[in-house]
Design an enzyme around this catalytic site. Structure first.
Site, PDB file in Angstrom:
ATOM      1  N   CYS A 337       0.896  -1.048   0.074  1.00  0.00           N
ATOM      2  CA  CYS A 337       0.110   0.058  -0.126  1.00  0.00           C
ATOM      3  C   CYS A 337       0.919   1.309   0.101  1.00  0.00           C
ATOM      4  O   CYS A 337       1.556   1.543  -1.118  1.00  0.00           O
ATOM      5  CB  CYS A 337      -0.963  -0.004   1.121  1.00  0.00           C
ATOM      6  SG  CYS A 337      -2.351   1.200   1.207  1.00  0.00           S
ATOM      7  N   HIS A 428      -3.828  -5.430   1.389  1.00  0.00           N
ATOM      8  CA  HIS A 428      -3.487  -5.724   2.495  1.00  0.00           C
ATOM      9  C   HIS A 428      -4.031  -7.179   2.858  1.00  0.00           C
ATOM     10  O   HIS A 428      -4.897  -7.608   1.999  1.00  0.00           O
ATOM     11  CB  HIS A 428      -4.250  -4.772   3.439  1.00  0.00           C
ATOM     12  CG  HIS A 428      -3.920  -3.485   3.660  1.00  0.00           C
ATOM     13  ND1 HIS A 428      -2.325  -3.082   4.082  1.00  0.00           N
ATOM     14  CD2 HIS A 428      -4.296  -2.264   2.842  1.00  0.00           C
ATOM     15  CE1 HIS A 428      -2.513  -1.583   3.867  1.00  0.00           C
ATOM     16  NE2 HIS A 428      -3.664  -1.185   3.341  1.00  0.00           N
TER      17      HIS A 428
END
Length: 481
Positions: A337, A428
């Site tokens: 991310c 994630h």
């Protein structure tokens, strides 16, 4: 057939007293006892968040509690989420979607508070129509008198819900008598009546030594002590707060794959590493020390709520240079991310989504550029990678573009870019997938003989937690409130 139970709210004498973990335990206990519970926290402040199946963002603690309760995770379980971006500002997530950034001063002023209160109450009502009982959680201390008028999450919410309040205190910090007595005595008479019991959490040693203390506490506070919960280290439940990450051992271990997760100031979703941290082949630690990075086999840049600010800090504390040096030495580098965005040539923010810096050079380990935008991506994903079906979720601002079509195609289709010992992904939970873990560890360790079903492992931990709390909490007395 059970009669409907009143909601139960865990409030506390202070932050990190253990409200979340006790709410998780009670969700599991109630499910085991035949009820149909669901968690609820009107307002949460956390960088560790989760994406629901319909693409809404909530605090990680309520997602964990819903898993323990065995119910589908939904945004009504945490209608207001504050994600700090600096010491003074937070992104406000309402009913799962961002509505803008607010300073702490403007957020805690009275304008607009009733709209937020109404949204929280409506979310609670929707849950209460479907589940029985609602296990509620407060925030921080219940005795912050200067914030009482603006409070959306503690006793005003308990009063609206008609909840029985249990006060949780952390005896490991000391001052248990003063904190419990003061927290109750500072309430007005109407609010004081809501508090029906006390739980003493994180007790170390022989509980029998506190028998007299229990009696004193009950006498001075006027409410029963429902349980004294011993401190534990052998039960692994995903945590919401990052306060203890830096305490984990940094010393490299022989015979293990040493993984350094760079400890960012605005680190988010550090639960990405819970599964791999429990792999017997791995020693994982969090650090912003260049020597610790030098000793690692794999260096991971985690998610960040403020990518540019954290990238700026990495360049000033020497970690950026240490990561580049580790790559030159043949180590594996991975970014997830915000950490993925840092691996590119630059991160640009002309619309000032994150702050006043419009462009920050990246580590140039991947030939890509990231442009921040106001639209936030929140979704669960399922994708194919090297013939395996992997799962996770995305929470990010910004779009990353590669110079070469091969890498861009890899990002679009497989969600993972892999070039020259550098991995990058927006996903994630990628390390919850055994197949990807084996790929990451392959240069440093043999394939594990034990295939870990992480979902099954988490369910076992919820059961262990329920057993631990049930043993030390007067459940029948709690039910009879």
């Amino acid at each position: 057939m059970f009669a409907r139970m009143k909601p139960i709210m865990f409030c506390a004498t202070g932050s990190d007293a253990g409200k979340s973990i006790l709410a998780t335990a009670l969700c599991r206990i109630l499910r085991q006892d035949g009820y149909h519970p669901a968690p609820f926290k009107a307002q949460n402040m956390a960088l560790n968040s989760y994406v629901t199946p319909d693409g809404c963002e909530i605090g990680r603690a309520q997602a964990v509690q819903a898993e323990a309760a065995g119910v589908e995770i939904e945004s009504d379980m945490n209608p207001i989420l504050l994600k700090p971006q600096s010491d003074h500002t937070s992104q406000v997530i309402l009913n799962g979607h961002p509505i803008g950034n607010r300073s702490a001063y403007s957020y805690f002023r009275n304008e607009g508070r009733e709209d937020l209160r109404k949204a929280a109450c409506e979310a609670f009502d929707r849950l209460a129509r479907k589940y029985d009982p609602i296990v509620m959680e407060g925030a921080g201390s219940i005795s912050e008198l200067n914030l009482k008028r603006q409070d959306l999450v503690n006793l005003p919410m308990a009063k609206y819900a008609g909840a029985n309040v249990v006060l949780v205190t952390d005896i490991d910090r000391g001052g248990v008598f003063a904190s419990c007595y003061g927290s109750i005595a500072l309430q007005d008479e109407e609010d004081r009546k809501l508090i029906k019991g006390i739980i003493i959490n994180k007790f170390r040693g022989d509980i029998r030594l506190f028998d007299e203390g229990r009696q004193i506490l009950e006498r001075i506070c006027g409410v029963p002590v429902l349980g004294i919960i011993p401190y534990f280290t052998d039960i692994h439940i995903e945590e919401e707060d990052s306060v203890e990450l830096a305490q984990k051992s940094h010393e490299a271990m022989q015979g293990k794959v040493n993984i350094a997760v760079v400890l960012l100031k605005h680190i988010s979703n550090f639960t990405d590493f819970d599964r791999i941290e429990n792999d017997s082949r791995v020693h994982l630690y969090y650090t912003n020390n260049v020597i610790d990075i030098d000793h690692a086999d794999i260096v991971i840049l985690p998610g960040s709520k403020s990518t540019i600010d954290d990238l700026y800090e990495l360049r000033h504390n020497g970690c950026a240079q240490a990561i580049i040096r580790a790559h030159r030495q043949g180590k594996t580098i991975m970014g997830i991310c915000g950490g993925f965005q840092m691996l590119g040539i630059d991160v640009c923010d002309p619309e000032h989504i994150e702050g006043y810096i419009e462009r920050m050079p990246g580590l140039s380990l991947l030939p890509m550029s990231t442009m921040m935008n106001s639209e936030k991506t929140t979704r669960q994903v399922e994708f194919s990678h090297h013939g395996n079906i992997l799962r996770g979720y995305e929470i990010h601002n910004g779009i990353s573009s590669f110079d070469d079509e091969v890498s861009q195609d890899m990002l679009n289709k497989e969600k993972i870019v892999h070039r020259h010992r550098v991995y990058g992904t927006y996903v994630h939970g990628i390390l919850d997938n055994q197949e990807f873990v084996e790929e990451l560890l392959a240069p440093y360790s043999n394939k594990s003989d034990e295939v870990v079903d992480y979902q099954k492992y988490k369910q076992q931990q919820y059961d262990k937690l329920a057993d631990h709390v049930r043993q030390h909490l007067d459940i029948s007395r709690l039910y009879n409130l």
